[in-house]
Design a protein around this motif. Structure first.
Motif, PDB file in Angstrom:
ATOM      1  N   UNK A  35     -17.914   7.757  10.635  1.00 37.88           N
ATOM      2  CA  UNK A  35     -16.997   6.776  10.026  1.00 37.88           C
ATOM      3  C   UNK A  35     -16.227   7.439   8.871  1.00 37.88           C
ATOM      4  N   UNK A  95       0.816  -1.212   0.000  1.00 41.91           N
ATOM      5  CA  UNK A  95       0.000   0.000   0.000  1.00 41.91           C
ATOM      6  C   UNK A  95       0.849   1.261   0.000  1.00 41.91           C
ATOM      7  N   UNK A  96       1.127   1.828   1.142  1.00 43.11           N
ATOM      8  CA  UNK A  96       1.889   3.082   1.183  1.00 43.11           C
ATOM      9  C   UNK A  96       3.087   2.891   2.093  1.00 43.11           C
ATOM     10  N   UNK A 151      -3.741   3.117  13.603  1.00 42.59           N
ATOM     11  CA  UNK A 151      -5.178   3.073  13.314  1.00 42.59           C
ATOM     12  C   UNK A 151      -5.883   2.114  14.280  1.00 42.59           C
ATOM     13  N   UNK A 157      -1.903  10.709   8.161  1.00 42.26           N
ATOM     14  CA  UNK A 157      -0.834   9.998   7.438  1.00 42.26           C
ATOM     15  C   UNK A 157      -0.037  10.969   6.571  1.00 42.26           C
ATOM     16  N   UNK A 158      -0.808  11.831   5.876  1.00 38.75           N
ATOM     17  CA  UNK A 158      -0.152  12.734   4.926  1.00 38.75           C
ATOM     18  C   UNK A 158       0.652  13.842   5.614  1.00 38.75           C
ATOM     19  N   UNK A 178      -7.513   4.938  -0.696  1.00 35.00           N
ATOM     20  CA  UNK A 178      -7.427   6.375  -1.007  1.00 35.00           C
ATOM     21  C   UNK A 178      -5.971   6.863  -0.974  1.00 35.00           C
ATOM     22  N   UNK A 179      -5.209   6.360   0.002  1.00 34.27           N
ATOM     23  CA  UNK A 179      -3.809   6.776   0.101  1.00 34.27           C
ATOM     24  C   UNK A 179      -3.016   6.310  -1.114  1.00 34.27           C
ATOM     25  N   UNK A 227       1.451   2.575  10.425  1.00 31.55           N
ATOM     26  CA  UNK A 227       0.197   3.301  10.311  1.00 31.55           C
ATOM     27  C   UNK A 227      -0.979   2.410  10.706  1.00 31.55           C
ATOM     28  N   UNK A 275      -6.413   9.826   7.030  1.00 25.60           N
ATOM     29  CA  UNK A 275      -5.692  10.129   5.776  1.00 25.60           C
ATOM     30  C   UNK A 275      -4.878  11.413   5.961  1.00 25.60           C
ATOM     31  N   UNK A 286      -4.012   8.510  -3.945  1.00 23.99           N
ATOM     32  CA  UNK A 286      -3.388   9.837  -3.809  1.00 23.99           C
ATOM     33  C   UNK A 286      -1.909   9.789  -4.174  1.00 23.99           C
ATOM     34  N   UNK A 287      -1.258   8.685  -3.770  1.00 30.03           N
ATOM     35  CA  UNK A 287       0.164   8.533  -4.090  1.00 30.03           C
ATOM     36  C   UNK A 287       0.386   8.510  -5.589  1.00 30.03           C
ATOM     37  N   UNK A 322     -10.546   1.313   3.008  1.00 27.32           N
ATOM     38  CA  UNK A 322     -10.818   2.493   2.178  1.00 27.32           C
ATOM     39  C   UNK A 322      -9.711   3.534   2.328  1.00 27.32           C
ATOM     40  N   UNK A 323      -9.178   3.646   3.553  1.00 24.56           N
ATOM     41  CA  UNK A 323      -8.059   4.571   3.768  1.00 24.56           C
ATOM     42  C   UNK A 323      -6.856   4.141   2.925  1.00 24.56           C
ATOM     43  N   UNK A 324      -6.562   2.844   2.984  1.00 24.69           N
ATOM     44  CA  UNK A 324      -5.442   2.309   2.200  1.00 24.69           C
ATOM     45  C   UNK A 324      -5.621   2.618   0.722  1.00 24.69           C
ATOM     46  N   UNK A 362     -12.677  -2.242  10.013  1.00 30.87           N
ATOM     47  CA  UNK A 362     -11.807  -2.843   8.998  1.00 30.87           C
ATOM     48  C   UNK A 362     -12.089  -2.269   7.601  1.00 30.87           C
ATOM     49  N   UNK A 363     -13.387  -2.083   7.333  1.00 30.14           N
ATOM     50  CA  UNK A 363     -13.758  -1.545   6.021  1.00 30.14           C
ATOM     51  C   UNK A 363     -13.180  -0.134   5.842  1.00 30.14           C
ATOM     52  N   UNK A 364     -13.266   0.639   6.916  1.00 27.56           N
ATOM     53  CA  UNK A 364     -12.714   2.001   6.860  1.00 27.56           C
ATOM     54  C   UNK A 364     -11.221   1.969   6.578  1.00 27.56           C
ATOM     55  N   UNK A 365     -10.524   1.022   7.229  1.00 26.85           N
ATOM     56  CA  UNK A 365      -9.081   0.951   7.031  1.00 26.85           C
ATOM     57  C   UNK A 365      -8.744   0.605   5.580  1.00 26.85           C
ATOM     58  N   UNK A 396     -12.153   8.260   8.638  1.00 23.89           N
ATOM     59  CA  UNK A 396     -11.270   7.916   7.503  1.00 23.89           C
ATOM     60  C   UNK A 396     -10.478   9.153   7.051  1.00 23.89           C
TER      61      UNK A 396
END
Lengths: 177, 192
Positions: free
Chosen positions: A34, A1-2, A12, A45-46, B28-29, A8, A42, B32-33, B24-26, B19-22, A38
């Motif tokens: 929720x 992922x990142x 979380x 993290x940024x 989106x990140x 991270x 984000x 964005x990257x 989605x964060x992954x 877990x679902x939120x996490x 999120x």
């Protein structure tokens, strides 16, 4: 992922429930809380390179969450040309199920908090519900510590007044305090 | 009241939602990257495209200007109907205009020779050096579409050169054709 994904993920896991409940108390809606949780993570993290090690990670995360929620509330307000006030936004809404399940006493308290003006509501959530210190609350709210002290006293007073207005049931809430 | 307030500290949150939120964060990140990488490359791409465009414009401009390409003489717009030829030793005058009705010019309407002249002109290549000839001929070409072209023609070291009168661009003709053209010019002049 990142980059730094594992670290991270741990952050979380440890803090997201507390951030979610904090945001929930500001927006009174599970789905919105929720989404904003999120968004807050984000942003965290940024901008992690801006995190100052002198403050607690949790305090820093709450500050980001608070700014995210406030931005959302401002955008959502129908009366954008007026100073926004959560009391106007939520006073007519029914309490969410998450609160109703906690019982009548908590529901009365929750509704009374929702009728307070924004400054009072924020200090009560931070100082009395989330139990942040005066210094931490000042950092999150970007206020001076004196302002936090004075506003907290006034907020408690206003909350008691609000509970009294509600009549039946308020004595039980106050009797615990 | 403090106890009641602390009750509000915890709001139940389903583990599936967490877990679902996490995830989605992954997602989106990561997105964005990718966008960040792309946006970082955009200036590079834009510079490259701009450079390419500028280069293309320069090449096209040079092309139009008649510099920097194979540089054939511009294709004649029509068939040559007649060639009026006169001897001339000067760059500053053009004899067929001045002496159109006098005897020291010659007219050729030999189709075969005119086609060869057309081919010679069309296939000639531009040269940067401009050799000056002693024996120069002025050639007025009358085209089928009523246009005319004024050429100065000369020989230098057995090569045929020509240029449009009052223009500084010199062209060198193909050797095989130039011999026949020069022979034709000589014949036309001598015949007169």
């Amino acid at each position: 992922m990142v980059d730094g994904g594992e670290e991270f993920s741990q952050v979380y896991d440890e803090y997201s429930d507390r951030i979610f409940s904090y945001i929930f108390l500001l927006v009174n809606n599970r789905a919105t809380a929720e989404d904003l949780t999120q968004e807050s993570f984000i942003k965290a993290y940024q901008s992690f390179n801006q995190f100052n090690e002198e403050s607690q990670l949790y305090t820093w995360l709450v500050k980001i969450a608070r700014n995210t929620a406030i931005d959302y509330i401002r955008k959502k307000s129908k009366y954008r040309y007026l100073p926004f006030d959560l009391k106007n936004l939520y006073s007519e809404q029914q309490s969410p199920d998450e609160i109703l399940l906690k019982g009548e006493k908590i529901t009365i308290l929750y509704e009374a908090i929702n009728r307070l003006k924004m400054d009072y509501r924020e200090v009560i959530v931070l100082r009395k519900i989330k139990e942040f210190s005066i210094k931490e609350s000042a950092e999150i709210l970007n206020w001076k510590e004196d302002k936090v002290r004075i506003t907290t006293l006034r907020a408690i007073k206003a909350l008691k007044k609000e509970l009294k207005k509600r009549g039946e049931g308020f004595e039980e809430v106050l009797s615990n305090g | 009241m403090d106890d009641a307030l602390k009750e509000l500290d915890s709001i139940h949150r389903k583990i599936t939602a967490k877990n679902k939120s996490f995830q989605q964060i992954e997602s989106k990140l990561a997105h964005n990257n990718q966008q960040k990488i792309i946006s970082k490359r955009i200036p590079y791409y834009m510079t490259s495209v701009a450079t390419l465009l500028i280069f293309s414009c320069l090449v096209l401009w040079k092309w139009d200007d008649g510099i920097g390409r194979a540089d054939n003489y511009p294709v004649l717009s029509s068939t040559i109907m007649e060639a009026i030829i006169a001897t001339n030793h000067s760059y500053d005058s053009f004899q067929p205009i001045e002496y159109m009705y006098k005897k020291d010019y010659a007219i050729s309407s030999n189709n075969e020779w005119l086609e060869l002249l057309h081919s010679l002109i069309t296939n000639a290549e531009r040269v940067e050096e401009q050799p000056i000839g002693k024996n120069m001929y002025d050639c007025l070409l009358l085209l089928e579409n009523n246009e005319n072209i004024k050429l100065k023609i000369w020989i230098e070291d057995n090569d045929l050169y020509f240029m449009e009168w009052n223009k500084k661009i010199v062209y060198k003709a193909n050797n095989a054709e130039s011999e026949q053209i020069m022979a034709g010019i000589q014949r036309i002049i001598e015949k007169e």
